[in-house]
Design a protein around this motif. Structure first.
Motif, PDB file in Angstrom:
ATOM      1  N   THR A  57       0.444  -1.181  -0.249  1.00  0.00           N
ATOM      2  CA  THR A  57       0.044  -0.338  -0.191  1.00  0.00           C
ATOM      3  C   THR A  57       0.898   1.071   0.178  1.00  0.00           C
ATOM      4  N   VAL A  58       1.943   1.290   0.835  1.00  0.00           N
ATOM      5  CA  VAL A  58       2.459   2.536   1.193  1.00  0.00           C
ATOM      6  C   VAL A  58       3.160   2.481  -0.320  1.00  0.00           C
ATOM      7  N   THR A 118       5.355  10.828   2.822  1.00  0.00           N
ATOM      8  CA  THR A 118       4.107   9.810   2.964  1.00  0.00           C
ATOM      9  C   THR A 118       4.708   7.919   3.484  1.00  0.00           C
ATOM     10  N   ALA A 119       5.660   7.447   3.034  1.00  0.00           N
ATOM     11  CA  ALA A 119       6.016   6.709   3.394  1.00  0.00           C
ATOM     12  C   ALA A 119       6.140   6.113   5.154  1.00  0.00           C
ATOM     13  N   ILE A 120       6.486   7.306   5.658  1.00  0.00           N
ATOM     14  CA  ILE A 120       5.854   7.197   6.915  1.00  0.00           C
ATOM     15  C   ILE A 120       4.981   7.528   8.035  1.00  0.00           C
ATOM     16  N   MET A 121       3.415   8.023   7.372  1.00  0.00           N
ATOM     17  CA  MET A 121       2.475   8.296   7.483  1.00  0.00           C
ATOM     18  C   MET A 121       1.852   7.400   7.589  1.00  0.00           C
ATOM     19  N   GLN A 122       2.213   7.425   5.737  1.00  0.00           N
ATOM     20  CA  GLN A 122       1.281   5.751   5.521  1.00  0.00           C
ATOM     21  C   GLN A 122       1.103   4.481   5.725  1.00  0.00           C
ATOM     22  N   PHE A 123       2.021   4.951   6.120  1.00  0.00           N
ATOM     23  CA  PHE A 123       3.017   2.995   7.018  1.00  0.00           C
ATOM     24  C   PHE A 123       2.014   3.023   8.185  1.00  0.00           C
ATOM     25  N   ILE A 124       2.049   3.623   9.137  1.00  0.00           N
ATOM     26  CA  ILE A 124       1.880   4.393  10.273  1.00  0.00           C
ATOM     27  C   ILE A 124       0.017   3.661  10.140  1.00  0.00           C
ATOM     28  N   TRP A 125      -0.333   4.762   9.165  1.00  0.00           N
ATOM     29  CA  TRP A 125      -1.830   4.725   9.186  1.00  0.00           C
ATOM     30  C   TRP A 125      -2.043   3.205   8.596  1.00  0.00           C
ATOM     31  N   LEU A 140      11.112  13.261  -8.935  1.00  0.00           N
ATOM     32  CA  LEU A 140      11.029  11.782  -8.293  1.00  0.00           C
ATOM     33  C   LEU A 140      12.469  11.846  -7.110  1.00  0.00           C
ATOM     34  N   PRO A 141      13.537  11.980  -7.740  1.00  0.00           N
ATOM     35  CA  PRO A 141      14.597  11.650  -6.339  1.00  0.00           C
ATOM     36  C   PRO A 141      14.580  13.140  -5.649  1.00  0.00           C
ATOM     37  N   LEU A 142      15.080  14.264  -6.275  1.00  0.00           N
ATOM     38  CA  LEU A 142      14.477  15.312  -5.338  1.00  0.00           C
ATOM     39  C   LEU A 142      13.929  15.601  -4.656  1.00  0.00           C
ATOM     40  N   SER A 143      12.370  14.794  -4.762  1.00  0.00           N
ATOM     41  CA  SER A 143      11.464  14.864  -4.031  1.00  0.00           C
ATOM     42  C   SER A 143      11.452  13.998  -2.255  1.00  0.00           C
ATOM     43  N   MET A 144      12.936  13.555  -2.080  1.00  0.00           N
ATOM     44  CA  MET A 144      13.099  12.951  -0.991  1.00  0.00           C
ATOM     45  C   MET A 144      12.722  12.003  -0.051  1.00  0.00           C
ATOM     46  N   PRO A 145      12.624  13.667   0.439  1.00  0.00           N
ATOM     47  CA  PRO A 145      12.602  14.089   2.229  1.00  0.00           C
ATOM     48  C   PRO A 145       9.912  13.713   2.139  1.00  0.00           C
ATOM     49  N   ILE A 146       9.547  14.568   0.677  1.00  0.00           N
ATOM     50  CA  ILE A 146       8.726  14.340   0.522  1.00  0.00           C
ATOM     51  C   ILE A 146       7.926  13.061   0.428  1.00  0.00           C
ATOM     52  N   VAL A 147       8.772  12.139  -0.127  1.00  0.00           N
ATOM     53  CA  VAL A 147       8.161  10.906  -0.326  1.00  0.00           C
ATOM     54  C   VAL A 147       9.155   9.717   1.185  1.00  0.00           C
ATOM     55  N   ALA A 148      10.091   9.935   1.662  1.00  0.00           N
ATOM     56  CA  ALA A 148       9.848   9.396   3.415  1.00  0.00           C
ATOM     57  C   ALA A 148       8.793   9.355   4.411  1.00  0.00           C
ATOM     58  N   ILE A 172       9.865   1.762  13.095  1.00  0.00           N
ATOM     59  CA  ILE A 172      10.182   2.861  12.377  1.00  0.00           C
ATOM     60  C   ILE A 172       9.866   3.941  12.183  1.00  0.00           C
ATOM     61  N   PHE A 173       9.566   4.686  12.931  1.00  0.00           N
ATOM     62  CA  PHE A 173       9.088   5.788  13.159  1.00  0.00           C
ATOM     63  C   PHE A 173      10.194   6.870  14.221  1.00  0.00           C
ATOM     64  N   ILE A 174      11.318   5.995  14.774  1.00  0.00           N
ATOM     65  CA  ILE A 174      12.070   6.003  15.920  1.00  0.00           C
ATOM     66  C   ILE A 174      13.483   6.329  14.981  1.00  0.00           C
ATOM     67  N   ILE A 175      13.287   5.014  13.671  1.00  0.00           N
ATOM     68  CA  ILE A 175      14.596   5.142  12.916  1.00  0.00           C
ATOM     69  C   ILE A 175      14.271   6.344  11.558  1.00  0.00           C
ATOM     70  N   MET A 176      13.245   6.440  11.507  1.00  0.00           N
ATOM     71  CA  MET A 176      12.664   7.759   9.912  1.00  0.00           C
ATOM     72  C   MET A 176      11.909   8.399  10.629  1.00  0.00           C
ATOM     73  N   GLN A 177      12.673   8.974  11.856  1.00  0.00           N
ATOM     74  CA  GLN A 177      11.610   9.965  12.269  1.00  0.00           C
ATOM     75  C   GLN A 177      12.438  11.298  11.670  1.00  0.00           C
ATOM     76  N   ARG A 178      13.876  11.735  11.468  1.00  0.00           N
ATOM     77  CA  ARG A 178      14.739  12.747  10.988  1.00  0.00           C
ATOM     78  C   ARG A 178      14.340  12.756   9.852  1.00  0.00           C
ATOM     79  N   TYR A 179      13.792  11.744   8.977  1.00  0.00           N
ATOM     80  CA  TYR A 179      13.554  11.786   7.546  1.00  0.00           C
ATOM     81  C   TYR A 179      12.047  12.287   7.799  1.00  0.00           C
TER      82      TYR A 179
END
Length: 276
Positions: A80-81, A198-205, A188-196, A258-265
């Motif tokens: 889904t993510v 999106t990935a974190i929030m959608q993963f949690i949801w 898309l490579p330039l938008s990696m912070p937005i991708v990250a 996952i959130f602790i590891i990815m919180q910086r992004y």
């Protein structure tokens, strides 16, 4: 100077105090997962069990089939993510970079969809999945969960892409790159912070999603996710509370890790979206 240090110290103490209050229910759940059902019901808010009952985790993992639910949830969430990232970024790119007739109307419709509760769309969603022949399948759950307008992510991508210099696109187009090539190789490579983000929030949801997996797995309990699998501990005449606490701990730990590891992004993505 002393007053400033004292005020900072008081602020830190207050934040620590409220932080402990905030995380106490989770800590209580972890300790409760090591209690017997009798202790769970009689110990109140006390944390430590008389004798740790590690068998609760075995009962949740094997007897309640959390091992199978865990695998289902991993497949369901990751798929889904990936789909949401692809669709949201592509939609955000089109809305943020391309000026076409009806663009503003589409943006208004996308934002309006945000105010429609998901529960109101579950019946037509179920009918569509059934029409596609994907009911009672993990693939059907993935398609249903990743469908719809993910408004927040679309707007984040649109805002980010709208502020990228057009010279980058023009240079790629002069080299013979088409629409998709420009999108996948440049934007898309330039938008990696937005991708990250999106990935974190959608993963949690998605990991904690309940309604869609519940509706689409009624006839096949073996494809349930962890959130729906919690019902395994609720019987007709009794509820396995300590087993439920163990199951909830198993379900929540991956999200926290996952959130602790990815919180910086996550923070960089939010900051980038707001800045743009």
């Amino acid at each position: 100077m002393i007053t400033t240090k004292l005020s900072r110290l008081m602020i830190h103490i207050g934040l620590i105090f409220f932080g402990i209050i905030w995380i106490y229910p989770f800590i209580w759940m972890i300790f409760s997962s090591l209690k017997t059902n009798r202790e769970f019901l009689t110990s109140g808010t006390s944390l430590f069990p008389e004798t740790p009952q590690w068998g609760n985790y075995y009962r949740a993992w094997e007897t309640a089939n959390f091992s199978g639910y865990f695998v289902n949830t991993v497949i369901f969430t990751i798929s889904t993510v990936l789909i949401v990232i692809f669709l949201s970024s592509l939609t955000g790119y089109a809305l943020g970079r391309i000026d076409f007739p009806g663009r503003k109307t589409i943006l208004i419709i996308v934002v309006a969809i945000m105010f429609i509760p998901k529960g109101y769309t579950i019946i037509p969603l179920f009918k569509i999945i059934s029409f596609m022949g994907l009911q009672d399948s993990l693939l059907g759950m993935i398609v249903a969960e990743s469908s719809g307008a993910h408004v927040l992510f679309i707007l984040m991508f649109a805002s980010f892409f709208a502020n990228i210099p057009k010279e980058l696109e023009e240079a790629a187009e002069m080299d013979g790159a088409g629409f998709l090539t420009v999108f996948t190789k440049v934007m898309l490579p330039l938008s990696m912070p937005i991708v990250a983000t999106t990935a974190i929030m959608q993963f949690i949801w998605t990991w904690s999603s309940f309604l869609v997996p519940l509706v689409l797995s009624i006839s096949r309990p073996e494809i349930r996710t962890l959130a729906v699998g919690m019902q395994s501990f609720v019987g007709t005449y009794a509820t396995d509370f300590s087993g439920m606490a163990a199951g909830a701990t198993i379900a929540l730990l991956p999200v926290m890790i996952i959130f602790i590891i990815m919180q910086r992004y996550f923070i960089e993505g939010i900051a980038g979206a707001v800045k743009n």
